[in-house]
Design an enzyme around this catalytic site. Structure first.
Site, short mmCIF file in Angstrom:
data_model
loop_
_atom_site.label_atom_id
_atom_site.label_comp_id
_atom_site.label_asym_id
_atom_site.label_seq_id
_atom_site.Cartn_x
_atom_site.Cartn_y
_atom_site.Cartn_z
N SER A 129 5.95 -6.27 10.17
CA SER A 129 5.75 -5.66 8.69
C SER A 129 6.59 -4.39 8.49
O SER A 129 6.83 -3.93 7.54
CB SER A 129 4.29 -5.27 8.45
OG SER A 129 3.83 -6.55 8.09
N LYS A 146 2.11 3.99 3.52
CA LYS A 146 1.60 2.54 2.99
C LYS A 146 -0.07 2.61 2.73
O LYS A 146 -0.77 3.62 3.39
CB LYS A 146 1.76 1.62 4.26
CG LYS A 146 1.38 0.30 3.85
CD LYS A 146 1.75 -0.49 5.38
CE LYS A 146 1.42 -1.87 5.15
NZ LYS A 146 1.72 -2.76 6.56
N SER A 172 4.84 -6.44 5.33
CA SER A 172 3.76 -6.24 4.41
C SER A 172 3.90 -4.77 4.01
O SER A 172 3.47 -4.18 2.86
CB SER A 172 2.53 -6.29 4.98
OG SER A 172 2.20 -5.39 6.13
#
Length: 428
Positions: free
Chosen positions: A135, A34, A111
């Site tokens: 997330s 990420k 996310s």
């Protein structure tokens, strides 16, 4: 960049080879990270072009990423994320929304959206994400893959942009429970140990009643699998909302008339979520308030409101949030003890459709947060396990174990997984 070929999952592609060619646990495996993790020489973009523009390239690599490289895996790039990690949806107005590989008309979850999509679309063997309020768990459930949120502070968050330190964790995704376990042992620095039979598995009946998926496709699949592998005496049933309300006195501060009026939730868990979100906003403001007010970044709908709402947060009631946190840790630790497991739905409903009205998304977010805040506030480890498709959308269940029981939980998932798949086929 040919975004269609990679499902829009990647911000940028590059290759970081493992630091050794010796026989290692993750040899031959690929992963992605990420865009919240520092990688030496690259700007950590945090999902927003204004952030990327106002920050320099990282001068070192996050210890979590280094650990995986030392374990023998090859990194192939950085993935798209929701702006400032402040969403559970997976939509990004600047970089595009990664395509959910098993439900392309629905959001991938956030996310850690790109990291989940990269695994779900078989572009990598596993990936790293972060989980503060859900997330990793939410996109894992929406993309029909495994997602693990470790015990709080069990994996170093150094070299990771903070969101809210009381809840921030480094999590990971995989399609295969063996790889999930192997990655976990590297990140958690755990030896290989034999499976310990769960002492009890508590089915949170009231939480499963929130789910829009029939029980025979969620909790019953788990119950039948557990009975087959470990025996029926392990399964216990629990009304979690009542248990929490009776054992966490500080929650009364957050159980408002409005929460009690809601007909879609469990009052005590909605209050738990309120306490968590208040502390999350307060810590987010302390981390990023100065940058937000100075730069005034261009933020997407929903995220903008949440970020600016956090900036307005005062220190009022924060001490009560810490009391709630201490009480829920004690309460759930005494319930589960060693080798106990709590089972809940990962999320209460189906993944929302792309471009859903923001007001509708907020209601869904509130419902999901009631379930997600259980591990969030307690710091317990949680794994989201895919249970196939129902009505053309993914279904998932979550298992939680007490803080520090990560190795136990990873072993349970690896042992249960094939039997769960058999029971899914029977239930269909």
């Amino acid at each position: 960049m040919a975004r269609s070929s990679d499902y829009g999952a990647f911000m940028e592609k590059f290759v970081l080879k493992p630091s050794s060619s010796h026989e290692l646990p993750l040899n031959g495996l690929t992963f992605a990270v990420k865009d919240i993790f520092d990688v030496n020489g690259f700007v950590t973009g945090f999902g927003n072009p204004d952030w990327a523009r106002t920050h320099s390239a990282a001068t070192s690599t996050s210890p979590a990423v280094l650990a995986i490289l030392r374990g023998g895996a090859t990194c192939i790039g950085k993935t798209v994320m929701d702006e400032m990690a402040y969403s559970l949806d997976g939509e990004n107005k600047h970089y595009g929304t990664p395509t959910n590989p098993c439900a392309p008309d629905r959001v991938p979850g956030g996310s850690s959206s790109g990291s989940a999509v990269a695994v779900g679309a078989k572009l990598v063997d596993f990936s790293l994400g972060t989980d503060t309020g859900g997330s990793v768990r939410v996109p894992a459930s929406y993309c029909s893959i495994l997602g693990f949120r470790p015990s709080h502070d069990a994996v170093s968050t150094a070299g990771v942009i903070p969101m809210a330190q009381s809840f921030d964790t480094v999590g990971w995704f995989a399609r295969d429970p063996v790889i999930l376990n192997r990655v976990g042992r590297i990140l958690l620095q755990l030896p290989d140990v034999d499976l310990v039979r769960p002492r009890q598995i508590f089915i949170a009946e009231d939480c499963f009643q929130l789910s829009s998926t029939p029980n025979n496709r969620v909790s019953q699949v788990l119950v039948k699998s557990v009975e087959k592998l470990f025996g029926g005496d392990v399964v216990k049933h629990l009304i979690l909302g009542d248990y929490v309300e009776n054992k966490v006195p500080s929650l009364s501060h957050f159980i408002s008339k409005e929460i009690k009026k809601q007909d879609y939730g469990i009052a005590s868990l909605a209050a738990l979520s309120s306490a968590m979100r208040l502390l999350q906003r307060y810590e987010f403001k302390n981390n990023h308030g100065e940058w937000v007010t100075t730069v005034k970044p261009d933020l997407g709908t929903g995220i903008s409101e949440r970020v600016w709402g956090a900036i307005q947060t005062t220190g009022e009631s924060i001490d009560i949030c810490y009391s709630v946190k201490a009480e829920i840790i004690a309460t759930l630790t005494s319930l589960l003890e060693d080798f106990g497991i709590l089972a809940i739905p990962t999320v209460p409903g189906r993944p929302p459709k792309l471009n859903t009205d923001p007001t509708t998304l907020e209601i869904f977010r509130a419902e999901a947060s009631s379930l997600l805040s259980i591990a969030g506030l307690s710091g317990f480890c949680q794994v989201s396990i895919p249970l196939g498709m129902y009505d053309d959308v993914p279904v998932a269940i979550s298992l939680l174990a007490k803080h520090g029981s990560d190795g136990f939980l990873l072993n349970v998932v690896e042992t249960l997984y094939d039997t769960l798949q058999e029971q899914i086929a029977i239930s269909e």
